[in-house]
Design a protein around this motif. Structure first.
Motif, PDB file in Angstrom:
ATOM      1  N   VAL A  56     -11.937  24.268   3.603  1.00 49.24           N
ATOM      2  CA  VAL A  56     -11.348  25.465   4.190  1.00 49.24           C
ATOM      3  C   VAL A  56     -10.207  25.974   3.317  1.00 49.24           C
ATOM      4  O   VAL A  56     -10.143  27.165   2.983  1.00 49.24           O
ATOM      5  N   VAL A  57      -9.303  25.084   2.923  1.00 50.13           N
ATOM      6  CA  VAL A  57      -8.156  25.486   2.092  1.00 50.13           C
ATOM      7  C   VAL A  57      -8.644  26.056   0.765  1.00 50.13           C
ATOM      8  O   VAL A  57      -8.141  27.085   0.282  1.00 50.13           O
ATOM      9  N   TRP A  58      -9.634  25.406   0.172  1.00 49.08           N
ATOM     10  CA  TRP A  58     -10.167  25.876  -1.112  1.00 49.08           C
ATOM     11  C   TRP A  58     -10.773  27.273  -0.977  1.00 49.08           C
ATOM     12  O   TRP A  58     -10.478  28.174  -1.776  1.00 49.08           O
ATOM     13  N   ALA A  59     -11.641  27.468   0.024  1.00 46.39           N
ATOM     14  CA  ALA A  59     -12.300  28.771   0.193  1.00 46.39           C
ATOM     15  C   ALA A  59     -11.281  29.875   0.437  1.00 46.39           C
ATOM     16  O   ALA A  59     -11.400  30.985  -0.099  1.00 46.39           O
ATOM     17  N   GLU A  60     -10.261  29.575   1.247  1.00 51.02           N
ATOM     18  CA  GLU A  60      -9.254  30.598   1.555  1.00 51.02           C
ATOM     19  C   GLU A  60      -8.336  30.841   0.363  1.00 51.02           C
ATOM     20  O   GLU A  60      -7.860  31.961   0.160  1.00 51.02           O
ATOM     21  N   SER A  61      -8.094  29.817  -0.439  1.00 51.37           N
ATOM     22  CA  SER A  61      -7.258  30.014  -1.633  1.00 51.37           C
ATOM     23  C   SER A  61      -7.941  30.928  -2.644  1.00 51.37           C
ATOM     24  O   SER A  61      -7.272  31.586  -3.441  1.00 51.37           O
ATOM     25  N   THR A 118     -17.079  12.993  -0.276  1.00 53.47           N
ATOM     26  CA  THR A 118     -15.712  13.208  -0.745  1.00 53.47           C
ATOM     27  C   THR A 118     -15.407  14.566  -1.362  1.00 53.47           C
ATOM     28  O   THR A 118     -14.293  14.776  -1.850  1.00 53.47           O
ATOM     29  N   TYR A 119     -16.353  15.502  -1.373  1.00 52.37           N
ATOM     30  CA  TYR A 119     -16.051  16.804  -1.988  1.00 52.37           C
ATOM     31  C   TYR A 119     -14.803  17.429  -1.378  1.00 52.37           C
ATOM     32  O   TYR A 119     -13.885  17.854  -2.094  1.00 52.37           O
ATOM     33  N   GLY A 120     -14.751  17.515  -0.047  1.00 48.95           N
ATOM     34  CA  GLY A 120     -13.638  18.186   0.609  1.00 48.95           C
ATOM     35  C   GLY A 120     -12.322  17.473   0.429  1.00 48.95           C
ATOM     36  O   GLY A 120     -11.286  18.102   0.143  1.00 48.95           O
ATOM     37  N   CYS A 121     -12.314  16.151   0.581  1.00 51.22           N
ATOM     38  CA  CYS A 121     -11.029  15.438   0.535  1.00 51.22           C
ATOM     39  C   CYS A 121     -10.457  15.372  -0.884  1.00 51.22           C
ATOM     40  O   CYS A 121      -9.235  15.342  -1.064  1.00 51.22           O
ATOM     41  N   PHE A 122     -11.323  15.380  -1.926  1.00 49.94           N
ATOM     42  CA  PHE A 122     -10.804  15.421  -3.294  1.00 49.94           C
ATOM     43  C   PHE A 122     -10.121  16.743  -3.585  1.00 49.94           C
ATOM     44  O   PHE A 122      -9.202  16.797  -4.409  1.00 49.94           O
ATOM     45  N   LEU A 123     -10.561  17.817  -2.929  1.00 51.51           N
ATOM     46  CA  LEU A 123      -9.968  19.135  -3.191  1.00 51.51           C
ATOM     47  C   LEU A 123      -8.493  19.169  -2.839  1.00 51.51           C
ATOM     48  O   LEU A 123      -7.725  19.945  -3.425  1.00 51.51           O
ATOM     49  N   VAL A 124      -8.082  18.352  -1.846  1.00 50.97           N
ATOM     50  CA  VAL A 124      -6.672  18.315  -1.461  1.00 50.97           C
ATOM     51  C   VAL A 124      -6.044  16.953  -1.768  1.00 50.97           C
ATOM     52  O   VAL A 124      -4.933  16.663  -1.312  1.00 50.97           O
ATOM     53  N   ARG A 125      -6.776  16.097  -2.502  1.00 47.73           N
ATOM     54  CA  ARG A 125      -6.271  14.777  -2.920  1.00 47.73           C
ATOM     55  C   ARG A 125      -5.802  13.960  -1.714  1.00 47.73           C
ATOM     56  O   ARG A 125      -4.720  13.378  -1.725  1.00 47.73           O
ATOM     57  N   ARG A 126      -6.666  13.923  -0.679  1.00 49.71           N
ATOM     58  CA  ARG A 126      -6.281  13.198   0.524  1.00 49.71           C
ATOM     59  C   ARG A 126      -7.544  12.648   1.188  1.00 49.71           C
ATOM     60  O   ARG A 126      -7.944  13.084   2.262  1.00 49.71           O
ATOM     61  N   CYS A 127      -8.174  11.669   0.528  1.00 48.47           N
ATOM     62  CA  CYS A 127      -9.384  11.070   1.087  1.00 48.47           C
ATOM     63  C   CYS A 127      -9.003   9.977   2.084  1.00 48.47           C
ATOM     64  O   CYS A 127      -7.958   9.323   1.937  1.00 48.47           O
TER      65      CYS A 127
END
Length: 744
Positions: free
Chosen positions: A482-487, A680-689
């Motif tokens: 979500v954060v990635w798409a909105e950024s 892990t695609y989503g959690c790597f995007l914010v470095r919080r797996c």
């Protein structure tokens, strides 16, 4: 001659190369052996082996072949010529010095064997001095070349199986024993003899002893075979014996029983909800929304974890509706709704607030219930009283929301997704895996995974989430997408698993591409049918996870506040979609199939489009984590399916290695389908797996690599309708890491 006996040439190639292996200079014997393997073009490869009994330099090798053989005969690492009828000479292309005990291994390709057999054949290796370095003879038995065919090679179908093999030894045939496909049933019959079946085998016997010679082809049909709903690539044996018990032929053949994708019901689109008064006909763009001031106040520090909990009486809402909030605290609370996005790296924007809301300590959730005589063991907080009614008005821009409820000492989230029901088609729709969040939710003392005997058979949304500080699996796995798409300012909208069940027929009208989240496991028939239908209508699908559409659920009523899962018929097996048969596996729909929960392992990047902009061979530590999918050889494989990333990891349950395959294919409709096959695609995007997946702390470089992969996936799957550039989004707030409930 009976019509089930016919001649055929053999076919599969066995490739052997000359070699000289040193061995102790002890007394040696020639140990000559001759083997045969059939090739797909109907010729035979003859392989001659012999042990050197003398040391020396090899000049050539002489071998005899069956009298009457033909064909264009070749070999490797040497020249072949015919020196006399039935005798071949092989001369090495380089000097070959052998020691006593060295093993010769020479293949001759393209041999057309005559009828008959077995044959006694000779082998002689001659040295440069004219002395025999090895000499001997061996018996060659014609290869069985077993071929098994089915008139309808589809699991669950009624079919005729035909077993065929070449006779290797002459004799009086009295029985042919054939291995049946696993799980096959039915009233089996054949012709020209009697057929009996027991313990997974069928045995055919001629009416009287049948004289056969080497080279004849046996073909035994078996009628009325009902195949199991589970198929695969099966190795099935066939043995023909004589009246004296001698094997006249024996071998195995491969039978591929592959189920095509299961037919799905049509899901009608229906009409979009009526737009209430005061709700806009169009919403701000993602870029305009994220330009508004953000805040980091949405973050709940771990010091505020505690007994306070809350849930909403709707999973999703739309402009003009209301949703009730139920809280257990006993102290006045503030309730603040935050829309999740990028917002200058702060991650959310405050949309609505109510302070000083009185609360009570709610009663203990109940556990129980029965249906059709089965204990449901459902944990429910439906007995809680309402704390607050929240209006969802035009200020609630469609998106994903976290409501933060705090009494000053403790705090928790309640998630809500706000849909865009204006009828506008967006480039991208991101789905939230609400049914899976609920399956793993242990609030109140039960989840689907409590145990094999005490796990819930019905799950309800009428209780808080225990994971993610009340956010379910949203913060552990999904927030990053979500954060990635909105950024990136993408034209993105959102809905949940529940909405897919309600509005799935509208998917093609709502979005050109749908992103499935990292762990989207629990699917109803309407949910699965909606994704299948959308692909057929040209909607692109990217599953950024593994284990998708694995378990089959049924919503209990139109409110979709609870769903059932069949753990009673066959335990955990009957909860799976694949329990209905191979046609209902995930691979026929998305491209790959679930393997197991895994210990974290590294990904090494390759050179295909998925890794554009990333140096080949780059290692991403721990990227393979949570669960893994791979392309099963025995399940339907889409034409043109490609494996765009691969690796391996160890299963948590067995400790054995399993492959991981990220896949991509283009459907006949033109829809592009990507299956990520790891969590892990989503959690790597914010470095919080999630901390308990075993993923090492994600470095800035690892996040950059995964961000590039997500960008490449989006550009590929979107077919140019979603243009993404730029690097990884930076969050300026410290969000706690969250553990993730697992299924073991």
């Amino acid at each position: 001659m009976n019509n089930w006996i016919r001649y055929v040439a053999a076919a599969t190639a066995l490739v052997l190369v000359p070699m000289a292996v040193a061995a102790p200079a002890a007394a040696a014997v020639a140990n000559v052996a001759v083997s045969a393997a059939t090739a797909s073009n109907g010729t035979t490869t003859l392989g001659y082996r012999g042990t050197a009994t003398r040391a020396g330099t090899l000049r050539y090798i002489l071998v005899s072949i069956p009298a009457g053989s033909g064909g264009r005969i070749t070999s490797v690492n040497g020249a072949v010529r015919t020196v006399s009828p039935g005798v071949l000479q092989w001369r090495p292309t380089r000097t070959l010095t052998v020691a006593v005990g060295s093993r010769f291994s020479i293949p001759f390709y393209g041999v057309l064997l005559p009828s008959g057999g077995p044959w006694s054949l000779t082998f002689r290796a001659i040295g440069t001095t004219g002395v025999a370095l090895s000499a001997g003879s061996a018996t060659l038995v014609r290869p069985a070349d077993v071929r098994i065919t089915a008139t309808k090679p589809i699991p669950g179908q009624k079919t005729t199986l035909t077993y065929a093999a070449t006779v290797g030894r002459p004799g009086v045939l009295t029985a042919v024993r054939m291995k049946l496909p696993t799980g096959a049933s039915g009233t089996l019959t054949s012709v020209n003899g009697t057929l009996t079946a027991a313990s997974g085998y069928a045995t055919w016997r001629p009416r009287s002893g049948l004289s056969v010679r080497g080279g004849l082809r046996l073909a035994i049909p078996i009628y009325g075979v009902v195949l199991s709903k589970y198929g695969g690539i099966m190795r099935l044996g066939m043995v023909a014996t004589s009246s004296t018990g001698v094997q006249l032929t024996a071998g195995t053949g491969t039978l591929a029983l592959i189920a095509p994708p299961a037919p799905m019901p049509t899901i009608l689109a229906g009409s979009f909800p009526v737009r209430p008064a005061g709700c806009p006909t169009a919403w701000p763009t993602t870029a305009a929304e994220n330009a508004k001031p953000g805040t980091g106040a949405w973050v709940i520090p771990t010091t505020m974890n505690g007994p306070l909990a809350a849930y909403l009486t709707k999973v999703s809402a739309t402009c003009g509706s209301t949703v009730d909030l139920k809280v257990t605290s006993g102290r006045p609370v503030s309730v603040v709704a935050y829309r999740v996005g990028y917002y200058q790296g702060l991650g959310a924007r405050e949309v609505w607030r109510r302070d000083g809301v009185p609360t009570v300590v709610q009663p203990t959730p109940t556990i129980g219930g029965t249906a059709n005589g089965h204990p449901l063991r459902m944990a429910s907080a439906a007995n809680w009283s309402k704390t607050l009614t929240i209006p969802v008005d035009r200020n609630w821009i469609p998106g994903t929301y976290l409501l933060k409820i705090s009494d000053g000492r403790y705090a928790a989230y309640a998630p809500l997704t706000v849909r865009d029901d204006t009828g506008r088609k967006h480039s991208l729709l991101i789905q939230q895996a609400t049914t899976t969040w609920e399956a793993y939710n242990w609030y109140g003392g039960r989840s689907f995974y409590s145990s094999a005997t005490t796990g819930s058979g019905r799950l309800t949304f009428d209780r808080p989430y225990a994971e993610g500080q009340g956010s379910g699996q949203f913060l552990p796995l999904e927030q990053g997408l979500v954060v990635w798409a909105e950024s990136k300012g993408l034209d993105v909208t959102y809905w949940t698993d529940n909405d897919l069940d309600v509005y799935g027929g509208q998917l093609a009208a709502r979005a050109g591409t749908i992103f499935l989240p990292p762990h989207d496991e629990y699917y109803s028939l309407r949910m699965r049918a909606s994704i299948s239908q959308a692909i057929k209508r040209g909607v692109n699908v990217a599953s950024f996870g593994a284990n998708a559409m694995y378990r089959r659920i049924t919503f209990t009523d139109s409110t979709r506040r609870a769903w059932d899962v069949d753990r009673y018929t066959a335990g955990g097996t009957s909860t799976q979609w694949r329990y209905l048969g191979d046609a209902y596996a995930s691979q026929p729909l998305l491209g790959a199939e679930y393997s197991c929960g895994i210990f974290a392992a590294n990904l090494r990047t390759g050179s295909g489009w998925l890794f554009s902009g990333v140096p080949g061979g780059t290692v991403v530590p721990g990227f393979l984590a949570g669960e893994a999918d791979y392309v099963w050889p025995g399940l339907y494989k889409h034409p043109g399916l490609g494996i765009v990333a691969s690796g391996s990891a160890k299963c948590r349950s067995t400790g054995r290695s399993t492959p991981m395959h990220s896949t991509a294919f283009i459907a006949p409709s033109g829809a592009r389908v990507f299956n990520g096959s790891t969590f892990t695609y989503g959690c790597f995007l914010v470095r919080r797996c999630p901390s308990n997946l075993g993923v090492p702390a994600q470095s800035v470089e690892s996040r950059r690599v995964v961000t590039a992969m997500v960008t490449n996936i989006t550009n590929w799957v979107g077919r140019g309708t979603i243009g993404v550039t730029g690097g990884a989004p930076e969050l300026r707030v410290a969000v706690p890491n969250h553990e993730l409930a697992t299924d073991d």
